[in-house]
Design a protein around this motif. Structure first.
Motif, PDB file in Angstrom:
ATOM      1  N   GLY A 163       0.815  -1.202   0.000  1.00 54.53           N
ATOM      2  CA  GLY A 163       0.000   0.000   0.000  1.00 54.53           C
ATOM      3  C   GLY A 163       0.851   1.255   0.000  1.00 54.53           C
ATOM      4  O   GLY A 163       0.562   2.222  -0.711  1.00 54.53           O
ATOM      5  N   VAL A 358      -4.759   2.199   3.028  1.00 58.22           N
ATOM      6  CA  VAL A 358      -5.603   1.485   2.071  1.00 58.22           C
ATOM      7  C   VAL A 358      -5.883   0.052   2.514  1.00 58.22           C
ATOM      8  O   VAL A 358      -6.977  -0.476   2.272  1.00 58.22           O
ATOM      9  CB  VAL A 358      -4.965   1.510   0.661  1.00 58.22           C
ATOM     10  CG1 VAL A 358      -3.639   0.765   0.632  1.00 58.22           C
ATOM     11  CG2 VAL A 358      -5.925   0.948  -0.378  1.00 58.22           C
ATOM     12  N   PRO A 417      -4.218   4.139  -4.325  1.00 58.84           N
ATOM     13  CA  PRO A 417      -5.064   3.086  -3.767  1.00 58.84           C
ATOM     14  C   PRO A 417      -5.896   2.347  -4.812  1.00 58.84           C
ATOM     15  O   PRO A 417      -6.105   1.142  -4.696  1.00 58.84           O
ATOM     16  CB  PRO A 417      -5.956   3.861  -2.782  1.00 58.84           C
ATOM     17  CG  PRO A 417      -5.096   4.990  -2.327  1.00 58.84           C
ATOM     18  CD  PRO A 417      -4.333   5.396  -3.562  1.00 58.84           C
TER      19      PRO A 417
END
Length: 528
Positions: A163, A358, A417
């Protein structure tokens, strides 16, 4: 550990994308140790990606200088921009599949060399025709490079680190798009050389050379065991479909609406033929460009649609705002670029912040980012239509600070994301191909969105106040972002995302068959 892949065969042509994986195949990088140099590799990828995406927008402010320096016509200047963008889009999916089959390091370095040579040829171009040819070569290099970048990030990082890595990638995309006009304006304004526009291209050379040396040293050369010759029929069919769409929307004024409609109809037929050819090609035991069933992977289809709609609105913002500031308010290229800098800075700050969250929040995080972008765009419209006329247009640049900060922050929360969540369930052997498909749809969305939004701006400004033209154009951009928001909300509801708190699952052998952070109810399909 080997894996079997059981599939349900298509019942006929109406079944469309027919292969549905019920047992997850083994990843080609399964069991591989985590590369301790992965963060260094990430920076090589990010710098390279920044360079290629920067060249989409940096050339716009150099067009007047190119026109006077080379005597280029308006049509030739348009091809300087269009040639790069179209070839960039055409190369993405075939290059992604080549990276899957022959190793992403090899294809990354090939793309880097193509891009560097194209940049050199642009900087030395003696004529408009030579510059257009060089821009096409540059676009080919960019198209070869970019799917390798996202595929490398997808394969080198796991869990929360993944992420954060995609968060930095999102910051790179946002910065490169927004900073392009500013950097071009700085070079052309501050360099005391009549042909300073050449430096817009030549500045790539030291960056590319450094990236090549570091890429050669640092990037792991992993390739799929499923090596196969390139699917040339699929490549041609996809090239025709994508090329006609991008060419038609970007050259609509030259072609006229009749030819545009014909081109789009042929593109649709070619796209239909591509889908059916890929299904037959895969059924015959060959490796297709895009494996049937790819769009059915959890999170991938919605992510592709969301990204296409968002980029359709996102890219057009800078084009229309720059036109308004320079043509209506007589800002210089440098001043227009500085006005949009808050968007870029906010995006750069937001993307790493979003990357850390995320895994916990999933697609809900993207929803919040899209809301921020819409509110920011409405704020820009309010400034242009209400605030600036009240206090004086000379204050427009300063008044845009707050809405651009909000929209930029939201953009940083969306881009990285969405890439992360979209590729989370893609098998490692298809990472390059999926990255190519994902980015191809983004390029098509960007082209269509830019064509529609710019047409609205130019149409309204030709018959009315430029202020109203910008408001109308940004209203269309906001509608496209709202459409992306609707896709995100539907995906959250359909997947039962809740608070999006699930973590991607890992394979038994540590290979990372990720089940997508946005899939609260989904579990990773494990290798048999």
């Amino acid at each position: 550990m080997g894996a079997s892949c059981r599939t349900r065969a298509s019942a006929g042509p109406a079944a469309g994308w027919s292969v549905v994986t019920t047992t997850r195949p083994a990843r080609p990088d399964s069991g591989a140790e985590v590369d301790p140099r992965r963060w260094q590799v990430l920076w090589v990828c990010l710098v390279t990606g920044f360079m290629t995406l920067l060249d989409v927008s940096i050339v716009n402010v150099a067009l007047p200088s190119i026109s006077s320096g080379l005597g280029a016509s308006g049509s030739q200047l348009q091809w300087v921009v269009t040639g790069y963008a179209v070839v960039f889009g055409l190369a993405l999916v075939p290059a992604g599949r080549l990276g899957d089959s022959y190793g992403r390091k090899k294809i990354f370095l090939v793309g880097l060399v193509l891009f560097a040579l194209g940049s050199l040829a642009c900087g030395l171009a003696p004529s408009p025709e030579a510059l257009i040819a060089a821009r096409i070569a540059q676009g080919l290099g960019a198209g070869v490079l970019n799917p390798q970048i996202t595929a490398i990030i997808n394969s080198e990082f796991r869990g929360a680190e993944r992420g954060r890595a995609f968060g930095r990638f999102g910051a790179t995309v946002g910065l490169s798009t927004a900073v392009g006009p500013l950097l071009g304006g700085v070079i052309i304004t501050l360099v005391p050389w009549q042909e300073s526009w050449r430096l817009v291209f030549l500045v790539n050379m030291p960056v590319a050379a450094t990236a090549f040396v570091l890429g050669l040293k640092l990037i792991s050369d992993r390739a799929s065991a499923e090596r196969s010759r390139l699917d040339w029929v699929g490549t041609v069919l996809l090239a025709v479909a994508v090329g006609l769409v991008l060419g038609a929307v970007q050259e609509r004024e030259v072609l006229g609406w009749t030819l545009v409609v014909v081109a789009l109809a042929v593109a649709a037929a070619s796209g239909w033929a591509f889908v059916h050819w890929e299904r037959r090609y895969a059924a015959s035991g060959h490796l297709p460009l895009a494996r049937p069933g790819l769009l059915k992977a959890p999170g991938f289809g919605p992510g592709v649609l969301l990204g296409s709609l968002y980029f359709g609105g996102f890219i057009a913002i800078f084009f229309t705002v720059t036109l308004y500031l320079q043509d209506a308010l007589r800002y210089s290229a440098l001043e227009a670029g500085l006005t949009q800098t808050p968007f870029a800075l906010a995006s750069a700050v937001a993307a790493p912040w979003a990357g850390k969250r995320v895994a916990a929040q999933g697609r809900q995080l993207v929803v919040r980012g899209l809301v921020a972008v819409v509110v920011g765009l409405l704020g820009v419209i309010a400034v242009v239509e209400l605030a600036a006329p009240a206090v004086g247009d000379q204050w427009t640049g300063l008044l845009l600070l707050v809405p651009f900060l909000l929209a930029g922050f939201g953009s940083g929360v969306v881009i990285g994301p969405n890439v992360n969540l979209s590729l989370a369930n893609i098998d490692g052997r298809d990472a390059g191909s999926a990255s190519g498909v994902f980015q191809t749809f983004q390029r098509v969305g960007s082209g269509i969105g830019l064509a529609v939004v710019s047409a609205v701006f130019l149409s309204v400004s030709a018959s009315g106040d430029p202020r109203d033209a910008l408001a109308a154009a940004l209203g269309v951009s906001a509608l496209l972002v709202l459409a992306a928001l609707a896709v995100a909300l539907v995906d959250v509801r359909r997947s039962g995302d809740g608070d999006g708190s699930s973590e991607p699952a890992e394979d038994d052998d540590g290979g990372g068959a990720r089940a997508g952070a946005d899939r609260g109810g989904e579990t990773g399909r494990r290798a048999a």
